[in-house]
Design an enzyme around this catalytic site. Structure first.
Site, mmCIF file in Angstrom:
data_model
loop_
_atom_site.group_PDB
_atom_site.id
_atom_site.type_symbol
_atom_site.label_atom_id
_atom_site.label_comp_id
_atom_site.label_asym_id
_atom_site.label_seq_id
_atom_site.Cartn_x
_atom_site.Cartn_y
_atom_site.Cartn_z
ATOM 1 N N ALA A 81 0.818 -1.212 0.000
ATOM 2 C CA ALA A 81 0.000 0.000 0.000
ATOM 3 C C ALA A 81 0.855 1.265 0.000
ATOM 4 O O ALA A 81 0.428 2.305 -0.517
ATOM 5 C CB ALA A 81 -0.928 -0.012 1.218
ATOM 6 N N ASN A 173 -2.105 -14.682 14.120
ATOM 7 C CA ASN A 173 -3.540 -14.942 13.984
ATOM 8 C C ASN A 173 -3.731 -15.759 12.719
ATOM 9 O O ASN A 173 -3.478 -15.269 11.616
ATOM 10 C CB ASN A 173 -4.342 -13.642 13.879
ATOM 11 C CG ASN A 173 -4.276 -12.829 15.147
ATOM 12 O OD1 ASN A 173 -4.235 -13.382 16.246
ATOM 13 N ND2 ASN A 173 -4.263 -11.515 15.017
ATOM 14 N N HIS A 186 1.903 -15.692 7.847
ATOM 15 C CA HIS A 186 2.681 -14.603 8.420
ATOM 16 C C HIS A 186 2.321 -14.431 9.886
ATOM 17 O O HIS A 186 1.330 -14.985 10.374
ATOM 18 C CB HIS A 186 2.413 -13.291 7.670
ATOM 19 C CG HIS A 186 1.037 -12.730 7.906
ATOM 20 N ND1 HIS A 186 -0.101 -13.260 7.313
ATOM 21 C CD2 HIS A 186 0.596 -11.706 8.683
ATOM 22 C CE1 HIS A 186 -1.156 -12.569 7.697
ATOM 23 N NE2 HIS A 186 -0.772 -11.622 8.535
ATOM 24 N N GLN A 188 2.968 -11.286 13.319
ATOM 25 C CA GLN A 188 3.279 -9.886 13.587
ATOM 26 C C GLN A 188 4.171 -9.781 14.809
ATOM 27 O O GLN A 188 4.148 -10.649 15.696
ATOM 28 C CB GLN A 188 1.997 -9.078 13.791
ATOM 29 C CG GLN A 188 1.071 -9.080 12.584
ATOM 30 C CD GLN A 188 -0.060 -8.091 12.724
ATOM 31 O OE1 GLN A 188 0.151 -6.911 12.998
ATOM 32 N NE2 GLN A 188 -1.282 -8.572 12.554
ATOM 33 N N VAL A 337 -18.574 -14.405 25.370
ATOM 34 C CA VAL A 337 -19.605 -13.376 25.516
ATOM 35 C C VAL A 337 -20.357 -13.620 26.826
ATOM 36 O O VAL A 337 -20.130 -14.608 27.513
ATOM 37 C CB VAL A 337 -20.593 -13.405 24.325
ATOM 38 C CG1 VAL A 337 -19.892 -13.047 23.029
ATOM 39 C CG2 VAL A 337 -21.237 -14.776 24.202
ATOM 40 N N TYR A 339 -21.451 -14.253 30.168
ATOM 41 C CA TYR A 339 -20.817 -14.511 31.456
ATOM 42 C C TYR A 339 -19.311 -14.292 31.376
ATOM 43 O O TYR A 339 -18.694 -13.744 32.299
ATOM 44 C CB TYR A 339 -21.125 -15.942 31.890
ATOM 45 C CG TYR A 339 -20.695 -16.270 33.307
ATOM 46 C CD1 TYR A 339 -21.547 -16.024 34.382
ATOM 47 C CD2 TYR A 339 -19.444 -16.814 33.555
ATOM 48 C CE1 TYR A 339 -21.153 -16.317 35.680
ATOM 49 C CE2 TYR A 339 -19.044 -17.113 34.853
ATOM 50 C CZ TYR A 339 -19.896 -16.864 35.915
ATOM 51 O OH TYR A 339 -19.503 -17.156 37.198
ATOM 52 N N GLU A 340 -18.705 -14.729 30.259
ATOM 53 C CA GLU A 340 -17.254 -14.571 30.123
ATOM 54 C C GLU A 340 -16.847 -13.099 30.125
ATOM 55 O O GLU A 340 -15.805 -12.732 30.676
ATOM 56 C CB GLU A 340 -16.759 -15.221 28.828
ATOM 57 C CG GLU A 340 -16.765 -16.746 28.845
ATOM 58 C CD GLU A 340 -18.065 -17.325 28.331
ATOM 59 O OE1 GLU A 340 -18.088 -18.507 27.975
ATOM 60 O OE2 GLU A 340 -19.057 -16.583 28.277
#
Length: 775
Positions: A81, A173, A186, A188, A337, A339-340
């Site tokens: 970019a 990820n 890849h 990071q 989500v 309770y967590e």
């Protein structure tokens, strides 16, 4: 005794007494577990796995990715970019993130005017590390030397950025489910001027445990897990992979070195080799768990760096966290989500159950391939014939002298040459390094010890890692199916294939998802070593996932194919096709055939057929769909030999038509009509069973195309046509005469003549009839 009148304290005591009387089972009863590394608790509710899943189902993770996309900013030679062009890298590639979350020159927000509104400066550097030049590969599909190269870059970038910043976070990820927007392999690297929250908690916990117990927390934890053997997934000479007792994510793992190591740069070469090997095995197990490219987030945690790197950090132990989101299958994930988010972490699958599921996967599929590919040492072990080492063109190769102690200095020569390639004073010991090997480097090498004795011989063979094989499946009946495969590219190396299958999870009739059946099962190669495997006893309405893994000394590549028996059903061609003439009928042929031997005939699984025929001298086929196992062709061309073929398909239109049967030939009869009709009223006769030995065989007709049009003239046909024309002509003349007479009768005599009678008026006036009364 009723407890309805008891007070709250009595009811609580009674409930606790009942709970104590029940034997606790971790896999059945909810409980909370403590995470000493991050000083938090997790709720474990294993019994919730029994509930049917009606929630969100993710799209299939199988996605075809091109090996090189010039528009992908991570590919070699692509323009990013910011306008920079990536080099044509053939290994790893490290560069500055074009859209960094941390920048080194961010201004200071200044002092806060209230304790509830505090802000501090945050500076840093963000980098991206590409693991491999190919976009269609992931870490578990890379070779061990390629993963070792990634480990080396992790160590060097930690050392480089750690000289300035107190925290260097390496993380990956993998998969769109984890927010990864680019499929290219890849990770990071973020270096920050501050210690992140989780790093601060781990720092406090490890320091407190060291002060209280006199040894690092994770060193003691690793020893305890080795003794208990309840949550171990993998072990090697230098590393442990286990499911933490306090794991939150369903298939979370913790990667630990056996030796006390604080940071990645402190790893020895042997530990780095072993790390690459055990990472490949772990990630292969992940991929095999649900037979998909397993998504996850992983990251390394080591002792803080920066200006205080030389302080006492002996309470720290280097470790890596793996957090995969999948829960029940490749399409059902866990959500953090409710309770967590509002209370504390919660998990449904106990860590012990997870480690049991994951550790048992080494018996099948790609995990077996891991044992066949490159070993963990820097010198690849032999894969196939003894004394052969393998490499990839354009990559650096390290050959090892097989007959000497590791590290012993040797001299290297090409077989048959006296020129010294590398002397004993090179500092490389028993290794020979070939930079950017090409085809001229292939051949046999000899290593000699300092006294000139032969140390050993090594043959170098170059080739390429495997690509995903091309796989297709077909069912010849409704109970079994087979799959065949072929390589999508030639590797030039010895290759093996590992095959398995499993029955897929399908929606139940009530809308709930049925639990997947056990598996996967091996798909036996028939015969062994062939590029074909057969699945016996399949269910017609079920779906299956086929896994074919191509393995060679440089790695493994897997193709997953989802099939249903009804969609791949393709019967074998019909057998025993015969074509006979019908005596006395020059335009008729009788064709008969049988079911293919591979098709088990049952009343509810029949076949339907289609038949094609043509004169052998003409290319165009005519086609009919017979109702049974025979058909009488009524428009054959008299005197010309005809080719006939038949194909079959399931009578309910499942699958596709079979291939055409071998052609059978027949020529319509030119003899007279038989005087006696055979029993049953059939107008054809069976061919002679034993033709005379001295009767000459009829000449085989030419297969060359005949430019002349088909001649449909036949004496009987011409006579019938002439008779029909005569009858139609006579009827036409009669009709014309009647019409003419009627018109003449109705025509008026003159312009002023009396009005013509109505159409229904009598032709002769009534008053002209004899005996008519006078009015």
């Amino acid at each position: 005794m009723s407890r309805s009148g008891a007070g709250p304290e009595q009811r609580r005591q009674a409930s606790e007494a009942d709970a104590t009387a029940t034997t606790f089972l971790a896999r059945e009863h909810q409980h909370i577990r403590y995470n000493p590394l991050q000083d938090e608790w997790v709720l474990v509710s294993a019994h919730r796995m029994k509930r049917p899943w009606q929630g969100q189902v993710e799209p299939s993770l199988l996605k075809t990715v091109s090996r090189h996309d010039p528009h992908n900013p991570l590919c070699p030679g692509a323009t990013r970019a910011n306008g920079e062009v990536n080099p044509q890298y053939d290994g790893t590639f490290l560069f500055e993130n074009d859209f960094p979350a941390l920048q080194p020159d961010a201004p200071n927000p200044g002092p806060s005017d209230h304790p509830l509104f505090q802000a501090e400066a945050a500076r840093g550097v963000c980098k991206v590390l590409c693991f491999h030049p190919w976009s269609d590969i992931t870490l578990p599909l890379m070779s061990v030397p390629e993963i070792r190269a990634v480990v080396d870059v992790w160590a060097s970038v930690t050392e480089e950025l750690g000289a300035q910043y107190p925290w260097v976070q390496i993380f990956e990820n993998k998969g769109a489910m984890m927010g990864c927007s680019n499929p290219h392999p890849h990770c990071q690297v973020w270096a920050s001027s501050f210690l992140p929250d989780i790093a601060q908690r781990e720092e406090r916990s490890q320091r407190a445990y060291q002060n209280q117990h006199g040894e690092p927390l994770l060193m003691e934890y690793g020893r305890q897990e080795l003794l208990r053997k309840e949550r171990l997934v993998l072990t090697s000479e230098h590393w442990l992979v286990l499911v933490p007792f306090w794991a939150v994510w369903p298939f979370q793992t913790l990667l630990l070195p056996r030796r006390h190591v604080r940071r990645l740069p402190e790893l020895t070469p042997a530990e780095r080799d072993d790390l690459a090997f055990i990472m490949k095995k772990l990630l292969t197990k992940y991929d095999n768990l649900f037979e998909t490219s397993f998504p996850y987030t992983m990251g390394w945690h080591g002792a803080p760096t920066g200006s205080e790197a030389e302080a006492n950090w002996d309470h720290w132990q280097l470790h890596a966290h793996y957090y995969p989101p999948l829960l029940r299958s490749a399409t059902v994930r866990k959500f953090m989500v409710g309770y967590e988010m509002l209370a504390q972490a919660q998990r449904d699958l106990t860590p012990e159950q997870m480690s049991s599921s994951c550790s048992g996967l080494s018996r099948v599929l790609v995990a077996v391939a891991t044992a066949l590919v490159s070993a963990s040492s820097s010198c690849p072990q032999a894969w196939g014939p003894p004394g052969v080492q393998y490499g990839q063109p354009g990559r650096s190769m390290t050959l090892c002298c097989p007959g000497v102690t590791a590290g012993a200095p040797v001299s290297w020569f090409r077989d048959g040459e006296t020129r010294l390639l590398q002397g004993p004073d090179s500092g490389l010991g028993h290794e020979l390094v070939l930079a950017l090997a090409d085809s001229t480097d292939e051949g046999t090498y000899i290593c000699r010890t300092l006294d000139g004795a032969l140390g050993g011989m090594v043959t170098l063979q170059l080739g390429y890692p495997p690509a995903r094989p091309i796989v297709s499946c077909r069912a010849a009946d409704y109970e079994n199916f087979s799959c065949t495969w072929s390589p999508s590219q030639v590797s030039g190396l010895p290759t093996r294939y590992l095959t398995s299958y499993r029955k897929k999870t399908v929606p139940g009739a009530d809308g709930q998802r049925v639990s997947p059946s056990t598996g996967p099962w091996p798909c036996p190669q028939d015969p062994p070593g062939a590029t074909r495997c057969v699945v016996h006893g399949a269910e017609f309405w079920s779906q299956y996932r086929i896994n074919v893994t191509e393995v060679n000394p440089l790695g493994a590549s897997t193709r997953l194919l989802d099939v249903s028996l009804q969609s791949i059903l393709r019967p074998d061609p019909p057998q025993g096709l015969q074509v006979e003439s019908v005596p006395g009928y020059p335009r008729r042929l009788r064709a008969s055939w049988m079911y293919p031997a591979s098709w088990p005939r049952q009343p509810h699984f029949l076949l339907k057929f289609r038949l094609q025929y043509r004169p052998v001298q003409h290319p165009a086929w005519s086609m009919v769909e017979p109702a049974g196992l025979e058909e009488v062709i009524t428009d054959a061309v008299a005197g010309l030999p005809h080719a006939v073929r038949v194909s079959a398909r399931d009578f309910l239109d499942a699958g596709t038509w079979s291939a055409w049967s071998p052609e059978a030939w027949g020529t319509p009869s030119t003899g007279p009509l038989p005087k006696e009709i055979p029993a049953g009223g059939k107008l054809y006769t069976q061919p002679e069973e034993n033709p005379q030995a001295d009767s000459p065989a009829p000449p085989r007709p030419s297969l060359l195309p005949d430019p002349r049009p088909l001649d449909h003239r036949d004496p009987l046909e011409q006579m019938a046509i002439l008779a029909s024309l005569g009858i139609f002509s006579f009827l036409g003349l009669v009709a014309g005469a009647l019409a003419l007479g009627l018109w003449l009768r109705l025509k008026p005599d003159g312009k002023e003549g009396s009005q013509k009678p109505g159409f229904l008026a009598p032709m002769i006036p009534v008053d002209k009839l004899p005996g008519a009364p006078s009015l």
